[in-house]
Write an enzyme that holds these catalytic residues in place. Structure first.
Site, PDB file in Angstrom:
ATOM      1  N   ASP A  80     -26.821  66.413  21.754  1.00  0.00           N
ATOM      2  CA  ASP A  80     -28.071  66.785  21.090  1.00  0.00           C
ATOM      3  C   ASP A  80     -27.844  68.024  20.221  1.00  0.00           C
ATOM      4  OD1 ASP A  80     -31.288  66.542  21.376  1.00  0.00           O
ATOM      5  OD2 ASP A  80     -30.678  68.646  21.232  1.00  0.00           O
ATOM      6  N   TYR A 124     -29.683  74.533  14.493  1.00  0.00           N
ATOM      7  CA  TYR A 124     -28.627  75.129  15.322  1.00  0.00           C
ATOM      8  C   TYR A 124     -27.422  75.544  14.460  1.00  0.00           C
ATOM      9  CZ  TYR A 124     -31.066  72.633  19.167  1.00  0.00           C
ATOM     10  OH  TYR A 124     -31.986  72.124  20.050  1.00  0.00           O
ATOM     11  N   LYS A 139     -32.188  66.993  14.503  1.00  0.00           N
ATOM     12  CA  LYS A 139     -33.618  67.278  14.292  1.00  0.00           C
ATOM     13  C   LYS A 139     -33.869  67.898  12.927  1.00  0.00           C
ATOM     14  CE  LYS A 139     -33.573  68.506  19.164  1.00  0.00           C
ATOM     15  NZ  LYS A 139     -32.298  69.229  19.311  1.00  0.00           N
ATOM     16  N   HIS A 176     -38.472  68.630  14.645  1.00  0.00           N
ATOM     17  CA  HIS A 176     -38.159  69.673  15.630  1.00  0.00           C
ATOM     18  C   HIS A 176     -39.406  70.338  16.226  1.00  0.00           C
ATOM     19  CE1 HIS A 176     -34.554  72.437  16.661  1.00  0.00           C
ATOM     20  NE2 HIS A 176     -35.409  72.427  17.649  1.00  0.00           N
TER      21      HIS A 176
END
Ligand code: A2P
Length: 282
Positions: free
Chosen positions: A48, A53, A78, A111
């Site tokens: 994931d 990120y 996301k 997200h």
């Protein structure tokens, strides 16, 4: 493995491994490449990540280096909050795919919902984003689509569209159970995934969990992860520490009794991150 499925099934028939490796806070390059490589070596087949990120490159690199057949992996990313809306979503998706170096995604999530505190037209904006997600799904670029951090009122409009969210990834751990949202998802055939299933380690010293862990000869982290899976929720634990990455996957050789599940379910809330979807400022 006792009495538990290694995969869950989404409403569209896609199989999803019942535990995934979370990559939030893993920095791009060496850190994420070595952690994801270790996870794949231990047997995780579900990774994931998210555009936010900033480690999609490294995730893709580790996947490529692993030599594992793409069809055996389940990869999620996301859409970040700055990219909401139909056109921007389609563009952001292309960048995510370039970064990962993949030609399809297993799951693409919004997200965070656009919320009332930030936008007058929050509901319309979520629907516009969802229209792009639906298009990507219908084109076969992603095998499943869903949302993250959506509460009931954010989901209501999406539930009236032709393709409904198949997954909702929320904060969920023994210190924060979010039961109303989980029930809503369950009633609407949406699989729930747990971000921070260890409450970013805040739940690990909880007395009840420690006591149950001792009884099963497992760690509080393993109890939290197994509790998620037995609750029908997919945990996404993250760690940079090789021994913990492997420990967190070693949850298929025992079963928490229904009495102990009830005991965990009755722990009062104590470890909420504070990230309420209607109040966050990002
Ligand atoms: P580290 O990455 O230094 O190993 P969550 O998945 O709920 O967000 O929790 C992640 C946090 O929990 C990280 O700080 C991680 O530390 C820590 N952690 C992950 N697995 C374990 C474990 N098995 N035992 C103790 N701490 C853990």
């Amino acid at each position: 493995m006792k009495n538990i499925s290694e995969t869950f099934e989404l409403v569209n028939g896609c199989k999803i491994p019942s535990i995934g490796f979370g990559t939030w806070r893993l920095s791009d390059g060496y850190e994420v490449i070595s952690a994801v490589s270790k996870a794949l070596e231990c047997g995780y087949r579900h990774i994931d990540t998210a555009a936010a990120y900033r480690n999609e490159n490294g995730v893709g690199e580790a996947i490529g280096r692993s030599g594992i057949d793409r069809s055996e992996l389940f990869v999620t990313s996301k859409l970040w909050n700055t990219e909401r809306g139909y056109r921007k979503t389609l563009q952001a998706f292309e960048l995510t795919m370039q970064n990962l170096g993949l030609d399809y995604l297993d799951l693409y999530l919004i997200h965070w919902p656009a919320s009332e505190s930030q936008y007058k037209n929050w509901d319309e904006l979520n629907l516009d984003t969802w229209r792009a997600m639906t298009e990507l799904y219908e084109q076969g670029r992603v095998k499943a689509i869903g949302v993250s951090n959506f509460m009931e009122h954010h989901l209501d409009s999406l539930m009236k569209t032709p393709v409904k969210p198949m997954v909702n990834q929320i904060e969920y751990h023994p210190g924060y159970m979010h039961n109303e949202v989980v029930d809503y998802c369950c009633r609407n055939n949406m699989l729930v995934e747990a971000w921070s299933p260890l409450g970013e380690s805040r739940v690990l010293n909880n007395e009840v969990l420690c006591c149950i862990a001792e009884k099963y000869g497992k760690s509080p982290a393993q109890i939290s992860i197994r509790w998620c899976i037995q609750s029908g929720v997919v945990p996404l634990p993250k760690s940079v520490t090789p021994v913990r990455i492997s420990e967190n996957f070693d949850v298929f050789d025992f079963e928490i009794s229904s009495d102990d599940m009830c005991t965990i379910n009755s722990i009062s809330e104590f470890a909420f991150s504070g990230h309420h979807p209607d109040k966050v400022d990002f």
